[in-house]
Design an enzyme around this catalytic site. Structure first.
Site, PDB file in Angstrom:
ATOM      1  N   VAL A   1     -12.260 -26.480  41.528  1.00  0.00           N
ATOM      2  CA  VAL A   1     -10.872 -26.208  41.903  1.00  0.00           C
ATOM      3  C   VAL A   1      -9.964 -26.002  40.700  1.00  0.00           C
ATOM      4  O   VAL A   1      -8.795 -25.660  40.863  1.00  0.00           O
ATOM      5  CB  VAL A   1     -10.287 -27.336  42.790  1.00  0.00           C
ATOM      6  CG1 VAL A   1     -11.054 -27.446  44.088  1.00  0.00           C
ATOM      7  CG2 VAL A   1     -10.263 -28.668  42.047  1.00  0.00           C
ATOM      8  N   LYS A   2     -10.488 -26.192  39.490  1.00  0.00           N
ATOM      9  CA  LYS A   2      -9.669 -26.017  38.291  1.00  0.00           C
ATOM     10  C   LYS A   2      -9.520 -24.531  37.952  1.00  0.00           C
ATOM     11  O   LYS A   2     -10.164 -23.668  38.551  1.00  0.00           O
ATOM     12  CB  LYS A   2     -10.279 -26.800  37.122  1.00  0.00           C
ATOM     13  CG  LYS A   2     -10.371 -28.306  37.385  1.00  0.00           C
ATOM     14  CD  LYS A   2      -9.016 -28.913  37.568  1.00  0.00           C
ATOM     15  CE  LYS A   2      -9.002 -30.371  38.001  1.00  0.00           C
ATOM     16  NZ  LYS A   2     -10.054 -31.251  37.605  1.00  0.00           N
ATOM     17  N   THR A   3      -8.698 -24.227  36.961  1.00  0.00           N
ATOM     18  CA  THR A   3      -8.377 -22.829  36.668  1.00  0.00           C
ATOM     19  C   THR A   3      -9.615 -22.033  36.292  1.00  0.00           C
ATOM     20  O   THR A   3      -9.791 -20.891  36.715  1.00  0.00           O
ATOM     21  CB  THR A   3      -7.321 -22.755  35.552  1.00  0.00           C
ATOM     22  OG1 THR A   3      -6.189 -23.520  35.951  1.00  0.00           O
ATOM     23  CG2 THR A   3      -6.899 -21.324  35.297  1.00  0.00           C
TER      24      THR A   3
END
Length: 378
Positions: A183-185
């Site tokens: 879910v991180k960039t």
């Protein structure tokens, strides 16, 4: 009837990413190899040239950073409670005492004044958390840490690609930790890294991620045993990143700028669409910060938060809450923390809902979320 779920976050993986992983699978290295070194070099370029050490999770990155900083029994780590619990639990795992301090009500990042007041002669680390993707006030925290003789750690799990006062995250603290969860960039599947601005800390971080092993002949206690010889001179753990993960991460980094820009566009769409809704407020943005939005937290009244959350979920909007303040988890309550110890963070937690935010969203997805939110709060 099945409702399509729009999650609060998800990975953005394309054919280039898949090809990069397949290339590793067809090669000689699956665990740590040349792809890790390439990923570290590319990440370093995003951090203003600061050397980076790749590991297998964001929690591992925190553990490595704290160990390198000298965190252990008899030492204290000052940090924010409004974070995923690993920011604090990694320090506890090393035997340290965590001193939670409150957050700024506008940004929900650690309050520098509160951090300064919490410093004692035992303070080894001040650990900032870049909540939602906005850097904490690193200028103020740098001075506080310097005056205290403490190591400044920036938990930048949310903020890769962000800047503070013109400088990239990764170059602002002595040690900066990243997470590459899906879910991180950018993602490596699971993974993390430590950007090490302090040259004296680099060898320690690198050794800790690999059981504490030393191979450099100039550093060996017994250098003449043979070419196979290696030594554990201090204890570490197996936190190595595999080449499979690193190849994905290296490909993802080529898209970092685009991902950050699209997240910012989506945030502005939300802000514009909800600007006239009195029941919703957004985080404030410090004028010195250029956020890289990982989350889009909004605040609604505490009385309506659960109802709003549940209604959005029923409508297929996969909202989440970030975070239950770490000091309220049972494990920290057993250490003496209680409700009322961080009133600003606790009040924020009672109102927070994270809306969907990821680069593959289109403008219609934002409109869908806004319509459902207006129905919930209408």
């Amino acid at each position: 009837m099945t409702v399509d779920i729009l999650p609060y976050g998800r990975q953005s993986v394309d054919e280039d990413d898949i090809a990069a992983v397949v290339e590793v699978l067809r090669g000689d290295f699956l665990t740590t190899g040349p792809a890790v070194a390439e990923f570290e070099a590319a990440l370093s370029a995003e951090c203003g040239g600061v050397p980076c050490v790749a590991v297998n999770s964001g929690t591992a990155a925190l553990h490595c950073a704290y160990a390198a900083a000298g965190v252990g029994p008899g030492t204290e780590v000052v940090t924010s409670p409004l974070t995923f619990v690993a920011t604090a639990s990694a320090a506890v795992a090393l035997g340290a005492t965590v001193r939670f301090v409150d957050v700024d009500d506008r940004t929900l990042c650690i309050d520098p004044e509160a951090a300064g007041e919490a410093v004692t002669s035992k303070t080894k680390v001040i650990a900032a958390v870049d909540y939602a993707g906005q850097p904490a006030d690193m200028s103020a925290l740098r001075k506080i840490a310097g005056d205290a003789g403490a190591v400044l750690v920036e938990d930048a799990s949310h903020s890769l690609g962000a800047r503070w006062d013109g400088s990239p995250v990764g170059s602002l603290a002595d040690l900066t930790t990243f997470s590459f969860h899906p879910v991180k960039t950018v993602t490596t599947g699971e993974g993390g890294a430590v950007a090490v601005a302090g040259a004296d800390l680099l060898e320690t971080v690198s050794a800790f991620r690999n059981h504490g092993l030393v191979r450099d002949g100039e550093r060996l206690v017994s250098p003449d045993v043979g070419p196979w010889h290696q030594e554990v001179q201090s204890f570490g753990l197996n936190y190595r990143m595999p080449d499979i993960n690193a190849a994905l991460g290296r490909s993802q980094l080529t898209k970092l700028e685009r991902f950050v820009e699209r997240r910012a566009e989506l945030v502005e769409l939300y802000r514009a669409a909800l600007a006239d809704l009195d029941d919703v407020s957004f985080l404030g943005v410090d004028a010195r910060a250029e956020p890289a939005w990982h989350l889009l937290p909004i605040r609604v009244s505490a009385e309506r938060r659960r109802e709003t959350f549940e209604n959005l979920r029923r409508a297929g909007i996969g909202v989440q809450v970030h975070y239950m303040p770490a000091h309220l988890h049972p494990a920290f309550r057993e250490l003496g923390w209680k409700e009322g110890d961080a009133p600003v963070a606790e009040a924020a937690y009672a109102e927070l809902i994270s809306l969907p935010l990821f680069p593959a969203m289109d403008d219609a997805d934002v409109e869908r979320v806004v319509v459902e939110l207006l129905i919930c709060l209408g």
